[in-house]
Design an enzyme around this catalytic site. Structure first.
Site, short mmCIF file in Angstrom:
data_model
loop_
_atom_site.label_atom_id
_atom_site.label_comp_id
_atom_site.label_asym_id
_atom_site.label_seq_id
_atom_site.Cartn_x
_atom_site.Cartn_y
_atom_site.Cartn_z
N ILE A 53 31.46 53.31 39.12
CA ILE A 53 32.72 53.44 38.40
C ILE A 53 32.56 54.17 37.07
O ILE A 53 33.55 54.57 36.46
CB ILE A 53 33.40 52.08 38.15
CG1 ILE A 53 32.49 51.15 37.33
CG2 ILE A 53 33.83 51.44 39.45
CD1 ILE A 53 33.21 49.92 36.83
N SER A 91 28.43 48.65 32.93
CA SER A 91 29.42 48.42 33.98
C SER A 91 30.74 47.92 33.41
O SER A 91 31.81 48.46 33.72
CB SER A 91 28.88 47.42 35.00
OG SER A 91 29.84 47.16 35.99
N THR A 115 38.18 37.14 32.94
CA THR A 115 37.62 35.80 33.16
C THR A 115 38.04 34.86 32.04
O THR A 115 38.36 35.30 30.93
CB THR A 115 36.08 35.89 33.19
OG1 THR A 115 35.52 34.57 33.18
CG2 THR A 115 35.53 36.64 31.99
N ASP A 116 38.00 33.57 32.34
CA ASP A 116 38.28 32.58 31.29
C ASP A 116 37.17 32.52 30.25
O ASP A 116 37.36 32.02 29.13
CB ASP A 116 38.49 31.19 31.90
CG ASP A 116 37.36 30.71 32.79
OD1 ASP A 116 36.35 31.43 32.93
OD2 ASP A 116 37.47 29.61 33.35
N GLU A 117 36.00 33.07 30.57
CA GLU A 117 34.86 32.96 29.66
C GLU A 117 35.02 33.77 28.38
O GLU A 117 34.29 33.56 27.41
CB GLU A 117 33.57 33.33 30.39
CG GLU A 117 33.25 32.37 31.52
CD GLU A 117 31.86 32.56 32.10
OE1 GLU A 117 30.93 32.86 31.33
OE2 GLU A 117 31.72 32.43 33.33
N TYR A 142 27.59 38.59 28.95
CA TYR A 142 28.58 38.79 30.01
C TYR A 142 29.99 38.64 29.47
O TYR A 142 30.84 39.54 29.60
CB TYR A 142 28.35 37.80 31.15
CG TYR A 142 29.57 37.63 32.04
CD1 TYR A 142 30.11 38.72 32.71
CD2 TYR A 142 30.19 36.38 32.18
CE1 TYR A 142 31.25 38.58 33.50
CE2 TYR A 142 31.31 36.24 32.98
CZ TYR A 142 31.83 37.34 33.64
OH TYR A 142 32.96 37.20 34.42
N LYS A 146 33.11 41.47 28.90
CA LYS A 146 34.42 41.32 29.53
C LYS A 146 35.52 41.27 28.46
O LYS A 146 36.60 41.83 28.65
CB LYS A 146 34.47 40.06 30.39
CG LYS A 146 33.65 40.15 31.67
CD LYS A 146 34.12 41.25 32.59
CE LYS A 146 35.48 40.97 33.20
NZ LYS A 146 35.88 42.05 34.16
N ASN A 245 30.22 19.63 36.59
CA ASN A 245 29.25 20.23 37.51
C ASN A 245 28.52 19.15 38.31
O ASN A 245 28.23 19.34 39.49
CB ASN A 245 28.25 21.08 36.74
CG ASN A 245 28.86 22.36 36.21
OD1 ASN A 245 29.96 22.75 36.59
ND2 ASN A 245 28.14 23.02 35.31
#
Length: 326
Positions: A53, A91, A115-117, A142, A146, A245
């Site tokens: 991309i 990316s 993302t929610d992160e 990450y 984002k 978790n």
């Protein structure tokens, strides 16, 4: 709209989206086929292009050939971003910039998957949730990349008037998810005779949503969302696994008859994610349809029935985790 370009369409969420969208649209998938992309994930009848991309000439051609782009392509595994952030910058940031320039040039529709992160995390035990106006506070390479890509999309909407929307979604699960991820890792550990592996105490809380519910929301935004708007996507009610978790692993072990062990926690591990999806429910009439336990049982059955799909990646993934004591 008659045709869609799906970036990252050989990955987990993107390939499931391409499968769903191909029932309504002509779909082209572009994917670099990194370790997390699998050509076999792309459904029959969908045109596939192997490519990066970040390659402007390629993206210009594909964007020009389609009516709208749904941008799933991203490096997405937190642990990998801690080990080598460079691929995430390339990316997630440069790739999104490349798409934005193509969309601006050809005046096409864009929906950007986030993302929610990007919001950071919430304190354990609280009742608050992320909304579309929650300030960004990313805690890993990450989530930082984002967050950067989200800001680029908003800037291109305001500065250049492109027709774009953004969605921020909670944790996905379902078929075709790479075995490095939390739920498929536990399932495939038990299927190979190993215990499931729990980071630290496992007290972290997530809002789990089935990938098909997520993609149904994306289609709703694509078709009925307002230009320039952001929509949170999350199960966020009795249908979600808004649980720890540790409880997720215990549920997997109960269903499969396995056991688990504790391993080293992830550095900077976010504690709690909770999404307020009131806006998309109210404006677009979307709601999730799967309860967590039913979706989890279906997911376990898929990995049990498709061992050849994940078997080749399993040893590599577990070797990397073992090096980190996880």
């Amino acid at each position: 709209m008659e045709s869609l370009l799906v970036t990252g369409g050989a990955g987990f969420i993107g390939s499931n989206f391409a499968r769903m969208a191909s029932e309504r649209y002509r779909v082209i998938v572009v994917d670099k086929l990194t370790y997390a992309g699998n050509r076999a994930n792309v459904p029959e009848g969908v045109e596939f292009v192997e490519g990066d991309i970040c390659e402007q000439s390629l993206i210009d051609d594909l964007v020009n050939r389609t009516d709208a782009t749904i941008h799933f392509a991203a490096e997405s595994h937190n642990d990998n971003s801690l080990r080598d952030p460079s691929a995430f910058v390339q990316s997630n940031v440069v790739g999104t910039f490349t798409l934005l320039e193509a969309v601006r040039k050809f005046e096409k529709r864009l929906h950007h998957i986030s993302t929610d992160e990007v919001f950071g995390d919430l304190e354990l035990g609280g009742t608050d949730a992320f909304t579309e106006t929650t300030p960004y506070n990313p805690s890993s390479p990450y989530s930082a990349t984002k967050a950067g890509s989200d800001h680029l999309v908003r800037a291109w909407v305001r500065s250049f008037g492109i027709n774009a929307t953004i969605s921020n979604c909670s944790n996905n699960y379902g078929p075709y998810q790479h075995v490095e991820k939390f739920i498929p890792r536990q399932i495939t550990n038990i299927l190979t005779g190993e215990p499931a592996k729990l980071y630290g105490t496992g007290a972290q809380v997530r809002d789990w949503i089935h990938v098909d519910d997520h993609n149904d929301a994306v289609l709703a935004i694509l078709e009925r969302g307002r230009t320039g708007e952001t929509y949170n996507i999350g199960a966020g009610d009795a249908r979600s696994a808004h649980i720890t978790n540790k409880q997720v692993i215990e549920k997997i072990c109960d269903i499969m008859g396995g056991d688990y062990v504790h391993v080293n926690d992830r550095p900077g591990h976010d504690q709690r994610y909770t999404m307020d999806a009131t806006k998309i429910r109210r404006e677009l009439g979307w709601a999730p349809t799967r309860d967590f336990e039913t979706g989890l049982r279906e997911t376990i059955a898929w990995y049990r029935d498709n061992r050849e799909w994940w078997r080749g990646d399993k040893g590599v993934v577990e070797k990397q985790y073992a090096e980190r004591g996880q």
